[in-house]
Design a protein around this motif. Structure first.
Motif, PDB file in Angstrom:
ATOM      1  N   LEU A 113       0.842  -1.119  -0.005  1.00  0.00           N
ATOM      2  CA  LEU A 113       0.006   0.075   0.092  1.00  0.00           C
ATOM      3  C   LEU A 113       0.811   1.269  -0.013  1.00  0.00           C
ATOM      4  N   ASP A 114       0.567   2.191  -0.786  1.00  0.00           N
ATOM      5  CA  ASP A 114       1.183   3.739  -0.532  1.00  0.00           C
ATOM      6  C   ASP A 114       0.110   4.582  -0.842  1.00  0.00           C
ATOM      7  N   PHE A 115       0.485   5.758  -0.700  1.00  0.00           N
ATOM      8  CA  PHE A 115      -0.482   6.922  -1.012  1.00  0.00           C
ATOM      9  C   PHE A 115      -0.098   8.129  -1.812  1.00  0.00           C
ATOM     10  N   MET A 116      -0.873   8.789  -2.333  1.00  0.00           N
ATOM     11  CA  MET A 116      -0.130  10.081  -2.977  1.00  0.00           C
ATOM     12  C   MET A 116      -1.295  11.028  -2.688  1.00  0.00           C
ATOM     13  N   ALA A 117      -1.101  12.147  -2.339  1.00  0.00           N
ATOM     14  CA  ALA A 117      -1.985  13.429  -2.167  1.00  0.00           C
ATOM     15  C   ALA A 117      -1.682  14.385  -3.245  1.00  0.00           C
ATOM     16  N   VAL A 118      -2.945  14.795  -3.755  1.00  0.00           N
ATOM     17  CA  VAL A 118      -2.676  15.763  -4.880  1.00  0.00           C
ATOM     18  C   VAL A 118      -3.789  16.843  -4.691  1.00  0.00           C
ATOM     19  N   SER A 119      -3.524  17.908  -5.178  1.00  0.00           N
ATOM     20  CA  SER A 119      -4.553  19.041  -5.074  1.00  0.00           C
ATOM     21  C   SER A 119      -4.622  19.588  -6.308  1.00  0.00           C
ATOM     22  N   SER A 120      -6.093  20.032  -6.539  1.00  0.00           N
ATOM     23  CA  SER A 120      -6.360  20.815  -7.606  1.00  0.00           C
ATOM     24  C   SER A 120      -6.554  22.342  -6.900  1.00  0.00           C
ATOM     25  N   TYR A 121      -5.940  23.071  -7.716  1.00  0.00           N
ATOM     26  CA  TYR A 121      -6.067  24.796  -7.320  1.00  0.00           C
ATOM     27  C   TYR A 121      -7.499  24.814  -7.207  1.00  0.00           C
ATOM     28  N   GLY A 122      -7.712  25.753  -6.149  1.00  0.00           N
ATOM     29  CA  GLY A 122      -9.270  26.323  -6.019  1.00  0.00           C
ATOM     30  C   GLY A 122     -10.005  25.303  -5.248  1.00  0.00           C
ATOM     31  N   SER A 123     -10.831  25.837  -4.418  1.00  0.00           N
ATOM     32  CA  SER A 123     -11.979  25.082  -3.626  1.00  0.00           C
ATOM     33  C   SER A 123     -13.281  25.177  -4.283  1.00  0.00           C
ATOM     34  N   GLY A 124     -14.280  24.673  -3.685  1.00  0.00           N
ATOM     35  CA  GLY A 124     -15.799  24.719  -4.022  1.00  0.00           C
ATOM     36  C   GLY A 124     -15.969  23.387  -4.558  1.00  0.00           C
ATOM     37  N   THR A 125     -16.894  23.182  -5.318  1.00  0.00           N
ATOM     38  CA  THR A 125     -17.465  22.038  -5.602  1.00  0.00           C
ATOM     39  C   THR A 125     -17.143  21.567  -7.090  1.00  0.00           C
ATOM     40  N   SER A 126     -16.151  22.136  -7.754  1.00  0.00           N
ATOM     41  CA  SER A 126     -15.597  21.436  -8.691  1.00  0.00           C
ATOM     42  C   SER A 126     -14.102  21.637  -9.068  1.00  0.00           C
ATOM     43  N   SER A 127     -13.409  20.966  -9.444  1.00  0.00           N
ATOM     44  CA  SER A 127     -11.880  21.083  -9.550  1.00  0.00           C
ATOM     45  C   SER A 127     -11.346  21.805 -10.803  1.00  0.00           C
ATOM     46  N   SER A 128     -10.218  22.331 -10.812  1.00  0.00           N
ATOM     47  CA  SER A 128      -9.907  23.348 -11.901  1.00  0.00           C
ATOM     48  C   SER A 128      -9.056  22.723 -12.894  1.00  0.00           C
ATOM     49  N   GLY A 129      -8.657  21.677 -12.635  1.00  0.00           N
ATOM     50  CA  GLY A 129      -7.744  20.960 -13.788  1.00  0.00           C
ATOM     51  C   GLY A 129      -6.319  21.089 -13.691  1.00  0.00           C
ATOM     52  N   VAL A 130      -5.793  22.142 -12.915  1.00  0.00           N
ATOM     53  CA  VAL A 130      -4.395  21.930 -12.610  1.00  0.00           C
ATOM     54  C   VAL A 130      -4.141  21.251 -11.223  1.00  0.00           C
ATOM     55  N   VAL A 131      -3.435  20.427 -11.456  1.00  0.00           N
ATOM     56  CA  VAL A 131      -3.099  19.451 -10.313  1.00  0.00           C
ATOM     57  C   VAL A 131      -1.576  19.501  -9.803  1.00  0.00           C
ATOM     58  N   ARG A 132      -1.370  19.316  -8.578  1.00  0.00           N
ATOM     59  CA  ARG A 132       0.035  19.426  -7.932  1.00  0.00           C
ATOM     60  C   ARG A 132       0.178  18.181  -6.904  1.00  0.00           C
ATOM     61  N   ILE A 133       1.263  17.752  -6.827  1.00  0.00           N
ATOM     62  CA  ILE A 133       1.507  16.570  -6.207  1.00  0.00           C
ATOM     63  C   ILE A 133       1.718  17.185  -4.488  1.00  0.00           C
ATOM     64  N   LEU A 134       1.011  16.899  -3.521  1.00  0.00           N
ATOM     65  CA  LEU A 134       1.461  17.571  -2.270  1.00  0.00           C
ATOM     66  C   LEU A 134       2.377  16.233  -1.260  1.00  0.00           C
ATOM     67  N   LYS A 135       2.122  14.880  -1.776  1.00  0.00           N
ATOM     68  CA  LYS A 135       2.547  13.793  -1.043  1.00  0.00           C
ATOM     69  C   LYS A 135       2.850  12.844  -2.243  1.00  0.00           C
ATOM     70  N   ASP A 136       4.094  12.460  -2.449  1.00  0.00           N
ATOM     71  CA  ASP A 136       4.517  11.243  -3.578  1.00  0.00           C
ATOM     72  C   ASP A 136       4.682  10.025  -3.000  1.00  0.00           C
ATOM     73  N   LEU A 137       4.631   8.799  -3.939  1.00  0.00           N
ATOM     74  CA  LEU A 137       4.879   7.572  -3.481  1.00  0.00           C
ATOM     75  C   LEU A 137       6.354   7.396  -2.730  1.00  0.00           C
ATOM     76  N   GLU A 138       6.471   6.743  -1.771  1.00  0.00           N
ATOM     77  CA  GLU A 138       7.654   6.462  -1.154  1.00  0.00           C
ATOM     78  C   GLU A 138       8.608   5.350  -1.854  1.00  0.00           C
TER      79      GLU A 138
END
Ligand code: PRP
Ligand code: MN
Ligand code: MG
Length: 180
Positions: free
Chosen positions: A61-86
């Motif tokens: 098992l491993d995890f990634m955390a990604v974040s799309s810029y912006g908040s609210g009820t829809s994602s913006s399409g610009v994605v950035r990795i906050l936590k990568d695989l080990e």
């Protein structure tokens, strides 16, 4: 909290049954293979925890955390990795686990990013699929439920980081997200 819910779309019991089927299918398909299950934080954690306990073959098992810029009820399409695989994945079959595929932008980014690391294979599993909202074409290998274009929370899915712990998949009353 329950007063914010308009309707239960998928009950905890229905989810349990479907997750069991998905776990069985994955166990069958990856028999004898070195499988790395990658949960996408935070939304996938509840589904991931249930799914892996229905998988009967050895996995890591491993995890990634990604974040799309912006908040609210829809994602913006610009994605950035906050936590990568080990770990590197060249020697592994990788299965991405998501809670929902909506526009598809998050999954598309993850698939492109992980494919570039040349895993032995790359597939994805999502408990929810909302095809009406799709902006980019992505292949979904394991799908729990196809749902209409309602704003849903629970079973890991949030609105402004809330409601993730609800055991059912619920439709939020529109006035809840219109308020903010
Ligand atoms: C949500 C959801 C998926 C993604 C789907 O994550 O968990 O990861 O959006 O949307 P898309 O198909 O339109 O890209 P979010 O970015 O809200 O982060 P979270 O998992 O921490 O809630
Ligand atoms: Mn997510
Ligand atoms: Mg979210």
């Amino acid at each position: 909290m329950r007063e914010d819910i308009a309707q239960v779309l998928v009950t905890g019991e229905q989810i349990k049954q479907r997750v069991k089927e998905l776990g069985e299918a994955i166990s069958r398909d990856y028999e004898g293979k070195d499988l790395l299950v990658v949960g996408i934080l935070k939304g996938a954690i509840i589904f991931l925890a249930d799914l892996v306990r229905e998988i009967t073959i050895p996995i890591t098992l491993d995890f990634m955390a990604v974040s799309s810029y912006g908040s609210g009820t829809s994602s913006s399409g610009v994605v950035r990795i906050l936590k990568d695989l080990e770990v590197p994945v060249e020697d592994k079959h990788v299965l991405i686990v998501e809670d929902i595929v909506d526009t598809g932008l998050t999954l598309k980014y993850l698939l492109d990013n992980l494919r570039a690391r040349q895993p032995l294979s790359l597939k994805c599993c999502t408990i929810l699929d909302k095809p009406e909202r799709r902006l980019v074409d992505v292949q979904i290998d394991y799908r729990g439920f196809c749902i209409p274009d309602y704003f849903v929370v629970g079973y890991g899915l949030d609105y402004n980081q809330k409601y993730r712990h609800l055991p059912d998949i619920c439709v939020l009353k529109p006035e809840v997200y219109r308020r903010s």
